[in-house]
Design an enzyme around this catalytic site. Structure first.
Site, PDB file in Angstrom:
ATOM      1  CB  THR A 114      24.062  43.589  49.430  1.00 21.98           C
ATOM      2  OG1 THR A 114      25.395  43.721  49.922  1.00 21.98           O
ATOM      3  CG2 THR A 114      24.024  42.535  48.342  1.00 21.98           C
ATOM      4  CD  GLN A 167      59.049  14.302  62.338  1.00 24.75           C
ATOM      5  OE1 GLN A 167      59.238  14.272  61.126  1.00 24.75           O
ATOM      6  NE2 GLN A 167      60.036  14.245  63.208  1.00 24.75           N
ATOM      7  CD  GLU A 177      31.163  43.927  57.344  1.00 22.89           C
ATOM      8  OE1 GLU A 177      32.085  44.741  57.468  1.00 22.89           O
ATOM      9  OE2 GLU A 177      30.479  43.520  58.300  1.00 22.89           O
ATOM     10  CB  THR A 183      34.440  38.633  47.666  1.00 21.44           C
ATOM     11  OG1 THR A 183      34.936  39.530  46.658  1.00 21.44           O
ATOM     12  CG2 THR A 183      32.936  38.447  47.486  1.00 21.44           C
TER      13      THR A 183
HETATM   14  C1  LIG Z   1      25.464  35.721  55.109  1.00 21.66           C
HETATM   15  C2  LIG Z   1      25.604  37.028  54.419  1.00 21.66           C
HETATM   16  C3  LIG Z   1      25.457  38.205  55.144  1.00 21.66           C
HETATM   17  C4  LIG Z   1      25.540  39.439  54.492  1.00 21.66           C
HETATM   18  N1  LIG Z   1      25.313  40.595  55.209  1.00 21.66           N
HETATM   19  C5  LIG Z   1      25.225  41.783  54.525  1.00 21.66           C
HETATM   20  C6  LIG Z   1      24.809  42.976  55.215  1.00 21.66           C
HETATM   21  O1  LIG Z   1      24.564  42.982  56.423  1.00 21.66           O
HETATM   22  N2  LIG Z   1      24.673  44.111  54.499  1.00 21.66           N
HETATM   23  C7  LIG Z   1      24.925  44.160  53.165  1.00 21.66           C
HETATM   24  O2  LIG Z   1      24.783  45.231  52.567  1.00 21.66           O
HETATM   25  N3  LIG Z   1      25.346  43.047  52.484  1.00 21.66           N
HETATM   26  C8  LIG Z   1      25.478  41.868  53.136  1.00 21.66           C
HETATM   27  N4  LIG Z   1      25.869  40.725  52.473  1.00 21.66           N
HETATM   28  C9  LIG Z   1      26.175  40.803  51.047  1.00 21.66           C
HETATM   29  C10 LIG Z   1      27.649  40.620  50.731  1.00 21.66           C
HETATM   30  O3  LIG Z   1      28.370  41.759  51.115  1.00 21.66           O
HETATM   31  C11 LIG Z   1      27.738  40.309  49.236  1.00 21.66           C
HETATM   32  O4  LIG Z   1      27.178  39.023  49.032  1.00 21.66           O
HETATM   33  C12 LIG Z   1      29.165  40.358  48.750  1.00 21.66           C
HETATM   34  O5  LIG Z   1      29.656  41.668  48.782  1.00 21.66           O
HETATM   35  C13 LIG Z   1      29.298  39.807  47.307  1.00 21.66           C
HETATM   36  O6  LIG Z   1      28.323  40.325  46.488  1.00 21.66           O
HETATM   37  P1  LIG Z   1      27.456  39.330  45.563  1.00 21.66           P
HETATM   38  O7  LIG Z   1      26.926  38.264  46.444  1.00 21.66           O
HETATM   39  O8  LIG Z   1      26.482  40.145  44.792  1.00 21.66           O
HETATM   40  O9  LIG Z   1      28.502  38.700  44.580  1.00 21.66           O
HETATM   41  P2  LIG Z   1      29.059  39.333  43.210  1.00 21.66           P
HETATM   42  O10 LIG Z   1      29.408  40.750  43.402  1.00 21.66           O
HETATM   43  O11 LIG Z   1      28.091  38.982  42.137  1.00 21.66           O
HETATM   44  O12 LIG Z   1      30.386  38.502  43.022  1.00 21.66           O
HETATM   45  C14 LIG Z   1      30.403  37.160  42.512  1.00 21.66           C
HETATM   46  C15 LIG Z   1      31.869  36.727  42.400  1.00 21.66           C
HETATM   47  O13 LIG Z   1      32.554  37.614  41.487  1.00 21.66           O
HETATM   48  C16 LIG Z   1      33.703  38.172  42.135  1.00 21.66           C
HETATM   49  N5  LIG Z   1      33.918  39.554  41.673  1.00 21.66           N
HETATM   50  C17 LIG Z   1      33.011  40.556  41.568  1.00 21.66           C
HETATM   51  N6  LIG Z   1      33.608  41.675  41.147  1.00 21.66           N
HETATM   52  C18 LIG Z   1      34.927  41.383  40.977  1.00 21.66           C
HETATM   53  C19 LIG Z   1      36.074  42.126  40.570  1.00 21.66           C
HETATM   54  N7  LIG Z   1      35.991  43.429  40.280  1.00 21.66           N
HETATM   55  N8  LIG Z   1      37.258  41.484  40.498  1.00 21.66           N
HETATM   56  C20 LIG Z   1      37.362  40.166  40.821  1.00 21.66           C
HETATM   57  N9  LIG Z   1      36.315  39.423  41.234  1.00 21.66           N
HETATM   58  C21 LIG Z   1      35.115  40.021  41.307  1.00 21.66           C
HETATM   59  C22 LIG Z   1      33.364  38.125  43.624  1.00 21.66           C
HETATM   60  O14 LIG Z   1      34.535  38.170  44.418  1.00 21.66           O
HETATM   61  C23 LIG Z   1      32.631  36.802  43.710  1.00 21.66           C
HETATM   62  O15 LIG Z   1      33.570  35.757  43.791  1.00 21.66           O
HETATM   63  C24 LIG Z   1      25.835  39.480  53.112  1.00 21.66           C
HETATM   64  C25 LIG Z   1      26.020  38.286  52.384  1.00 21.66           C
HETATM   65  C26 LIG Z   1      25.896  37.088  53.024  1.00 21.66           C
HETATM   66  C27 LIG Z   1      26.064  35.829  52.198  1.00 21.66           C
END
Ligand SMILES: Cc1cc2nc3c(=O)[nH]c(=O)nc-3n(C[C@H](O)[C@H](O)[C@H](O)COP(=O)(O)OP(=O)(O)OC[C@H]3O[C@@H](n4cnc5c(N)ncnc54)[C@H](O)[C@@H]3O)c2cc1C
Length: 386
Positions: A126, A279, A366, A368
């Site tokens: 990321t 319940q 990993e 969303t």
């Molecule tokens: C605590 C933490 C630990 C992490 N650890 C790691 C790590 O070790 N290594 C690493 O590489 N990354 C890591 N990450 C990053 C994580 O994988 C990303 O935050 C995640 O993949 C989402 O990317 P973004 O935050 O840029 O959100 P964005 O990609 O900007 O997404 C924002 C929103 O849009 C939605 N969205 C985006 N594209 C689509 C689509 N095509 N269709 C529908 N909805 C969509 C997403 O689901 C989300 O709701 C970590 C994140 C956190 C918060």
């Protein structure tokens, strides 16, 4: 699937992890959350009991007990402390690149140190401008003699600052989209490697999440995983095998919260009887337990399929399903647990508010929940979309 898919050996390991979780991890969980400090004592506990060996084959010093066993161990640890469960999940995440695409020399250089827990590792995909759309990354790697020179920044990297080894993705051909991405293993001591801000966050507070920078960072060409241009494929193959680990963290949280809420509901009286006998509360507990059991069925099937080397696209689908379901269950069930405890559920004195906060990240990291649905739908619609 048999009633209990674990072998006698796996059951023995599960019981050991369960005991350690109850006796050594649970008493630390609230404090780890409160101080938000990386729990080195938990790392020491893992080293002492050889838990870091679980994700590794025996020829490199691991236990060779397979993917399902790792999931079970993460589940057991996360029942009491999701930060501690994550330590094992990330040792798997950060080392899968080496296991899947490393050559013999790379494996010999690094896997034994990771299997013993002497070194921790991390996975750096990321960036500030690219999360779900990871191929839009901007970090570059340019060949220079016997080295690659990396420039760029990664964000939200779990284990930033505590890992000794990072699996890093960078563009060796910035014009080539997915196929211009390559994968490297980068030692934390590499010149030009820097750790930036560690983020304060809602849950899994003892786990570090931070920025890392590459400023003309020199990495030996020997540290390229696979061939140039194979990085995106490697990144996705890793996620296929690591996402179930986050599912296991979610399931552990859900089961831990269910168990706690059940005990509470048996002893808390309202209107002249234990609330469990009302319940609406009984029904909620029944739903919580059912969701956990359904999540476990899916997760363990996924672990078995990885261990049996099921076809790659089947693993992609089941791993996305397991992650999606287990983590949505984690959020639902931990929220219900808070509800069952009433006002006490909202207080820090009881563990369920921490579990609810910890559960949220499982639906984000990993990939969303939305991205898992995209992956599953793409699999279902193959042939129509292609
Ligand atoms: C605590 C933490 C630990 C992490 N650890 C790691 C790590 O070790 N290594 C690493 O590489 N990354 C890591 N990450 C990053 C994580 O994988 C990303 O935050 C995640 O993949 C989402 O990317 P973004 O935050 O840029 O959100 P964005 O990609 O900007 O997404 C924002 C929103 O849009 C939605 N969205 C985006 N594209 C689509 C689509 N095509 N269709 C529908 N909805 C969509 C997403 O689901 C989300 O709701 C970590 C994140 C956190 C918060």
């Amino acid at each position: 699937m048999p009633y209990d898919p674990l072998s006698d050996e796996q059951r023995e390991i599960r019981d050991l992890v369960r005991t350690l979780a109850r006796e050594r991890v649970a008493p630390r969980a609230a404090e780890i959350d409160e101080t938000a400090e990386f729990p080195w004592d938990m790392v020491e506990l893992f080293r002492e009991h050889e838990l870091f060996g679980l994700p590794f084959p025996d020829e490199y010093g691991g236990t060779g007990t397979g993917a399902l066993m790792v999931l079970v161990a993460i589940e057991e640890l996360s029942k009491v402390c999701a930060t501690t469960g994550l330590i094992l999940a990330v040792q798997e995440l950060g080392s899968l690149g080496l296991k899947l695409a490393g050559d013999d020399d790379q494996k010999e250089r690094y896997l034994p140190r990771l299997a013993s827990g002497e070194w921790l590792c991390a996975y750096a995909l990321t960036e500030p401008g690219s999360g779900s759309d990871s191929a839009a990354m901007r970090t570059t790697a340019a060949r220079d003699g016997d080295d690659y020179v990396l420039n760029g920044a990664k964000r939200f990297i779990t284990n930033a600052g505590v890992a000794d080894l990072y699996t890093v993705f960078a563009k060796t051909d910035p014009e080539a989209g997915h196929s211009g991405i390559s994968a490297f293993v980068v030692e934390a001591s590499a010149p030009g490697f820097e750790v930036g801000r560690i983020e304060p966050k809602m849950g899994i507070k003892g786990s570090t999440t931070g920025e890392i920078f590459f400023n003309d960072c020199r990495v030996p060409a020997d540290n390229l995983l696979g061939e140039e241009g194979e990085g995106f494929k490697i990144a996705m193959r890793i996620l296929d095998r690591s996402r179930p680990g986050i599912g296991a963290q979610g399931l552990g949280l859900a089961q831990g919260a269910t168990d706690y809420a059940l005990e509470y509901a048996r002893s808390r009286d309202a209107f002249g009887k234990p609330i469990a006998q009302h319940q609406l509360i009984g029904g909620m507990l029944a739903d919580m337990e059912t969701k956990c059991e359904a999540a476990r069925g899916l997760l363990y099937k996924c672990g078995l399929m990885i261990d049996e080397e099921a076809p790659e696209d089947e693993v992609t689908k089941i791993s996305a399903m397991a992650k999606l379901y287990c983590t949505d269950v984690a959020m639902d069930v931990t929220t219900d647990a808070v509800q069952i405890l009433g006002g006490y559920g909202y207080m820090k004195e009881y563990p369920v508010e921490r579990m609810m906060r910890d559960a949220k990240i499982c639906e984000i990291g990993e990939g969303t929940s939305e991205i898992q649905r995209v992956v599953i739908a793409r699999h279902l619609l193959r042939g129509i979309l292609d």
